[in-house]
Design a protein around this motif. Structure first.
Motif: not given
Length: 347
Positions: A186-213
């Motif tokens: 799930i997106v926030v969990n994934d992006l935070t782990a990616s940032a910590l473990l790889t230094g990259e907040v890596r998006l697989l999409s173009d990031g232009r979609a809305w999402r309620p969190l």
């Protein structure tokens, strides 16, 4: 109340079981155990439980409960796409049979964990700023079997409602935040782990979609608030479990995570494409009708919590990309011969 909590060994259920106890309720779990040992940190609290496949539930074990909170499901789009027919069998048909069994057993309240993913493609043109805030009367536009299964379940369980059986539907926004049975897909969990473990907040999409969190702790709080709300207020109703202020473009979530995790930066995959799941929702109805529900978290504070928990418990990339990805876990159990093609435990 005496509450049966299905999916108590899942991401949300693990948190909700503890919160129910803290609120003074008597809780019993029901789970088939796919993710029981997918734990980060100390073992979760142990609660009495029925070890049952959702597809096999009958009225007899439900006797004596005041309420059923139904979370158990094939819990995300990749698993749903892996075998759509199983998604409909488990998420839709087995859920309706559970509700019918609960009604037969004399259970009076049934809280169903639905999803804002049933709004799917949302509404609006090419400009993301055109997206309206969807309330509970908005049309559905699911883009996955998972989203469609939630619509079918809501419709068929609503048909069971009567003077003695009262269902309520929680259309949860996309969850995030720390749970001892972590989900990494799930997106926030994934992006935070990616940032910590790889230094990259890596998006697989173009990031232009809305999402309620919404934070997993706030989802748990919503279940308890709706359980304790007057029956006449919530009978047969669906609620967006969301805060109107907590709708984000995914690229803005990535930027926020990069601010929280020192030394990280936002990157995009080479084949980053548009995500068809694109919607923002209104949380005004639940705020107005269920004043006991008061969300406490924002995406920023959730990302800060995740970062601290990941560091404290020594999260590794191997674990995060392995047992904490739901589809990988199912594939591992299948590959090892522990569950069969119908996702039933092998003898």
């Amino acid at each position: 109340m005496r509450v049966l909590l299905t999916g108590h060994e899942g991401y949300i259920g693990t948190v909700l079981a503890v919160r129910l106890r803290e609120a003074g309720h008597d809780v019993v779990g029901l789970d088939t155990g796919y993710f029981a040992d997918c734990v980060l940190g100390p073992a979760p609290a142990d609660i009495p439980a029925l070890r049952l496949d959702l597809r096999d539930v009958t009225p007899e074990p439900l006797a004596g409960f005041d309420a059923v909170m139904h979370l158990a499901a094939l819990c995300n789009d990749p698993i749903g796409n892996l075998n759509p027919q199983l998604t409909y069998e488990i998420n839709h048909r087995a859920s309706v049979r559970l509700a019918d069994a609960a009604r037969t057993a004399g259970v009076t309240r049934f809280l169903f964990s639905s999803s804002c993913s049933l709004y799917g493609a949302g509404l609006g043109g090419d400009d993301p700023t055109d997206r309206p805030f969807l309330d509970e009367n908005a049309g559905f536009a699911p883009v996955t079997p998972y989203g469609e299964s939630k619509i079918l379940s809501e419709q068929d369980i609503t048909a069971l409602a009567d003077d003695d059986f009262s269902p309520t539907f929680l259309r949860n926004a996309t969850a995030y935040g720390f749970s001892p049975r972590l989900r990494g897909d799930i997106v926030v969990n994934d992006l935070t782990a990616s940032a910590l473990l790889t230094g990259e907040v890596r998006l697989l999409s173009d990031g232009r979609a809305w999402r309620p969190l919404i934070h997993v702790e706030d989802i748990a709080a919503a279940f308890i608030a709706l359980l304790e709300a007057p029956r006449e207020v919530v009978h047969g109703k669906a609620y967006n479990i969301a805060q109107t202020s907590e709708n984000y473009l995914i690229r803005d979530v990535a930027e926020l995570v990069a601010e929280v995790v020192p030394g990280s930066r936002v990157t995009f995959a080479d084949n980053a494409a548009t995500d068809l799941r694109d919607y923002r929702v209104s949380g005004d109805l639940v705020a107005a009708e269920v004043p006991g529900f008061k969300p406490q978290w924002t995406v920023r504070t959730g990302a800060e919590q995740l970062l601290e928990a990941y560091q404290r418990h020594g999260l590794t990339e191997e674990a995060f990309r392995g047992r904490f990805q739901r589809i990988r876990r199912i594939q591992q159990l299948t590959g090892d011969g522990r569950i069969d093609g119908e996702l039933r435990w092998s003898a």
